[in-house]
Scaffold this active site. Structure first.
Site, mmCIF file in Angstrom:
data_model
loop_
_atom_site.group_PDB
_atom_site.id
_atom_site.type_symbol
_atom_site.label_atom_id
_atom_site.label_comp_id
_atom_site.label_asym_id
_atom_site.label_seq_id
_atom_site.Cartn_x
_atom_site.Cartn_y
_atom_site.Cartn_z
ATOM 1 N N PRO A 154 42.234 43.762 35.388
ATOM 2 C CG PRO A 154 41.362 45.926 35.383
ATOM 3 C CD PRO A 154 41.195 44.578 36.030
ATOM 4 C CB CYS A 155 47.217 43.265 32.445
ATOM 5 S SG CYS A 155 46.346 41.739 32.085
ATOM 6 N N PRO A 156 47.444 46.340 33.629
ATOM 7 C CG PRO A 156 46.601 48.146 32.378
ATOM 8 C CD PRO A 156 46.223 46.797 32.933
#
Length: 445
Positions: A96-98
């Site tokens: 995940p990037c967030p």
């Protein structure tokens, strides 16, 4: 004679951008894990199509693909047992990037969605010959220098040589400004054979060149399509997949929408169909999902990757994908290293570059509490770049967002610092991630 195919376990596989690239690079999936059911359905469906193209019957290909693709939380021990895949050639994923995105709060290790450190720790159990993880450009910033340094230290302790590199998708033929921050690590036996892929000598096609046939596929007059293609004379802004927390499909924030408009594209949504014969020369078209897929790197025969689900989820699957040409270039470079095809002429002492001297001092003096002035003196004595105490304190402020930092006051009022535990999730049973995941599973992306 074609070389024997290598095997990959892919985590956070999405709808298959990285999967397709690695397949084209000579890897066969032993396992692919994905949380989103729609994306997993897309991946399973297309892996079966790839198997059929290689001669497997439709029934056997469908059963094999469904056995390979598992749906659920990659960190859930009931979903899979990493020890079953020990010594696989490659462990890969787009976690995940967030936690690292500049569009968010950049919470890093304290973001319950962060799986980067968990994936690195996974190397201890799986012992893959190589590791490939990709994320957003935000992870490359000064805010995360200690985080990145810690990751390299973990890899080194596990017997790997690791390196970070910022890659631009357009340098590999993708018609898009899409920087991705990539970590590649290999067991020391193979590290001296790894070379980062070289950018293509040919420029990426413009949006107009890439999409002209699709834009005219529904009857928009040829002269209008040609005029549109001439205006769309640059590569695209970064495609943004977004998250389940937000609304329907559009092509990004305000600045991106303005860039799209300069290319003659209405970025306020995604169309069901290309413009029809009734659209005039003043019409500003929206993109369709097949157009977005092509911009993301599904070209030629691969543009027929069959996405499953409704328009919004299909757009999200495409937008969150790792462009297949970039994944293919990295996969080929890793495969070459694993086959020991071309030894490096330079040193492989790129395993632990000094990304954050303040973090290194704290880590390598675990029993000492150091003041900012003492750290400045030690750095200067070692011949490193001069860092005044205020700059060191600023770096410590970044470090303590990802690590426990013990502070004690000296008699003269100075604070002394000692590095504590890494805050990231690495599989702890009592970590806050578990509660967060139970409460927000439907919105995690």
């Amino acid at each position: 004679m074609a070389p024997e195919r290598l095997e990959v376990v892919e985590i956070c596989a999405g709808a298959g951008g990285q999967s397709l690239g690695l397949h084209n690079a000579g890897f066969t999936h032993r396992l692919a894990l994905e949380l989103d059911r729609n994306a997993a359905t897309t991946l399973s469906h297309n892996l079966a199509r790839l198997m059929q193209a290689e001669g497997m019957s439709p029934e056997d290909a469908d059963l094999e693909a469904k056995a390979i693709v598992k749906v659920g939380d990659v960190a859930d021990p009931s979903l899979w047992d990493p020890s079953d895949y020990k010594d696989v050639d490659l462990l890969a994923g787009g976690v995940p990037c967030p936690p690292f995105s500049i569009a968010g709060n950049q919470l890093g290790a304290t973001d319950e969605r962060d799986l980067f450190a968990w994936a690195v720790h996974l190397c201890r159990d799986v012992q893959p010959k190589a590791l490939l993880l990709e994320n957003v450009k935000g992870l490359s910033g000064n805010r995360f220098s200690a985080y990145r340094q810690h990751i390299l230290e973990l890899l080194h302790d596990a017997g790997y040589v690791g390196e970070w590199r910022l890659l631009e998708a357009h340098q590999f033929g993708v018609s898009q400004l899409r920087p991705r921050f990539v970590l590649v690590a290999l067991q020391k036996e193979f590290a001296e054979y790894f070379h980062w892929p070289e950018p293509s000598k040919d420029p990426a096609p413009t949006v107009g060149t890439l999409l002209e046939d699709l834009m005219g596929a529904n009857g928009w007059a040829k002269e209008h399509v040609e005029a549109w293609a001439e205006k769309a004379c640059a590569i695209a802004p970064t495609i943004v997949g977004g998250s389940k927390k937000h609304g329907g499909a559009d092509l990004g924030p305000t600045r991106a929408k303005a860039a799209w408009l300069k290319l003659g594209v209405d970025a306020m949504g995604v169309a069901n169909d290309a413009p029809g014969p009734d659209a005039d020369g003043e019409h500003v078209p929206k993109l369709t999902t097949p157009m977005v897929a092509r911009i993301q790197g599904w070209y030629g025969k691969d543009s027929h990757w069959e996405f499953q689900g409704r328009k919004t989820t299909v757009y999200r699957q495409i937008g969150n994908a790792f462009p297949p040409p970039v994944a293919e270039a990295l996969g080929k470079a890793i495969a070459s290293a694993l086959r020991k095809e071309k030894k490096r002429t330079d040193s492989v002492e790129w395993d632990r570059p000094e990304l954050d001297p303040v973090y290194l001092l704290l880590r390598h003096h675990p029993d000492k509490a150091l003041t900012a002035q003492k750290m400045a003196d030690l750095i200067a004595k070692s011949g490193g770049k001069t860092l005044p105490p205020p700059e060191i304190e600023r770096r410590i402020a970044h470090i303590e967002r990802d690590f426990q930092v013990e502070k004690t006051a000296r008699s003269n009022g100075e604070l002394a610092y000692k590095l504590g535990e890494f805050k990231a999730f690495i599989g702890q049973q009592d970590h806050a991630r578990h509660d967060y995941f139970v409460q927000h599973r439907g919105k995690v992306s």
